[in-house]
Design an enzyme around this catalytic site. Structure first.
Site, mmCIF file in Angstrom:
data_model
loop_
_atom_site.group_PDB
_atom_site.id
_atom_site.type_symbol
_atom_site.label_atom_id
_atom_site.label_comp_id
_atom_site.label_asym_id
_atom_site.label_seq_id
_atom_site.Cartn_x
_atom_site.Cartn_y
_atom_site.Cartn_z
ATOM 1 N N VAL A 165 0.849 -1.192 0.000
ATOM 2 C CA VAL A 165 0.000 0.000 0.000
ATOM 3 C C VAL A 165 0.886 1.244 0.000
ATOM 4 O O VAL A 165 1.836 1.335 0.781
ATOM 5 C CB VAL A 165 -0.915 0.026 1.250
ATOM 6 C CG1 VAL A 165 -1.803 1.258 1.257
ATOM 7 C CG2 VAL A 165 -1.738 -1.249 1.347
ATOM 8 N N CYS A 166 0.555 2.198 -0.876
ATOM 9 C CA CYS A 166 1.217 3.505 -0.858
ATOM 10 C C CYS A 166 0.115 4.573 -0.823
ATOM 11 O O CYS A 166 -1.003 4.288 -0.389
ATOM 12 C CB CYS A 166 2.146 3.663 -2.058
ATOM 13 S SG CYS A 166 1.289 3.713 -3.651
ATOM 14 N N TYR A 167 0.403 5.774 -1.272
ATOM 15 C CA TYR A 167 -0.592 6.846 -1.233
ATOM 16 C C TYR A 167 -1.702 6.654 -2.266
ATOM 17 O O TYR A 167 -2.877 6.710 -1.945
ATOM 18 C CB TYR A 167 0.069 8.215 -1.470
ATOM 19 C CG TYR A 167 0.990 8.634 -0.370
ATOM 20 C CD1 TYR A 167 0.498 9.201 0.800
ATOM 21 C CD2 TYR A 167 2.361 8.449 -0.488
ATOM 22 C CE1 TYR A 167 1.341 9.579 1.828
ATOM 23 C CE2 TYR A 167 3.216 8.827 0.532
ATOM 24 C CZ TYR A 167 2.706 9.392 1.687
ATOM 25 O OH TYR A 167 3.548 9.752 2.691
ATOM 26 N N PHE A 172 -3.775 4.005 -0.394
ATOM 27 C CA PHE A 172 -4.490 4.262 0.854
ATOM 28 C C PHE A 172 -5.586 5.306 0.668
ATOM 29 O O PHE A 172 -6.619 5.241 1.341
ATOM 30 C CB PHE A 172 -3.522 4.704 1.958
ATOM 31 C CG PHE A 172 -4.219 4.874 3.275
ATOM 32 C CD1 PHE A 172 -4.620 3.771 4.007
ATOM 33 C CD2 PHE A 172 -4.511 6.135 3.755
ATOM 34 C CE1 PHE A 172 -5.302 3.918 5.208
ATOM 35 C CE2 PHE A 172 -5.177 6.289 4.953
ATOM 36 C CZ PHE A 172 -5.581 5.179 5.688
#
Length: 106
Positions: free
Chosen positions: A64-66, A93
């Site tokens: 998961v990243c931005y 996210f």
């Protein structure tokens, strides 16, 4: 080895059904501390060595990243390290928090 894309609804189903899955969040420490996917581990340069030594290589691994962009590179790299079932969370996210706030923790 490469990674696959995972949509937020599928991940929510996995979590709802208590599927065995490893979640890693590669955002900055402050963002992770503010909010993250429930059950996620913060993965950065400090925690990487321990993670590579201890995480189950056969269990699905979701990165998961931005917004779902940086996670693709990280997922590809983790697949090269021997993880067999690696996913990048589409939308990151940001999408997760909007679609599944019940699965957001601090």
């Amino acid at each position: 080895m490469s990674f696959k894309h995972l949509d937020t609804d599928t991940l929510a189903q996995w979590l709802d059904h208590e599927e065995e899955v490893t979640l890693v969040d590669i955002r900055d420490p402050v963002s992770f501390a503010d909010a993250h996917v429930v059950g996620a581990t913060h993965l950065d340069n400090v925690s990487l060595t321990h993670f590579l030594e201890s995480a189950p290589k056969q269990q699905p691994l979701v990165v998961v990243c931005y917004h779902g962009h940086s996670s693709q590179g990280a997922a590809g790299w983790l697949a090269e390290q021997g993880f067999s079932d690696v996913y990048s969370l589409d939308g990151g996210f940001t999408a997760w928090q909007q679609r599944h706030p019940e699965w957001v923790g601090q």
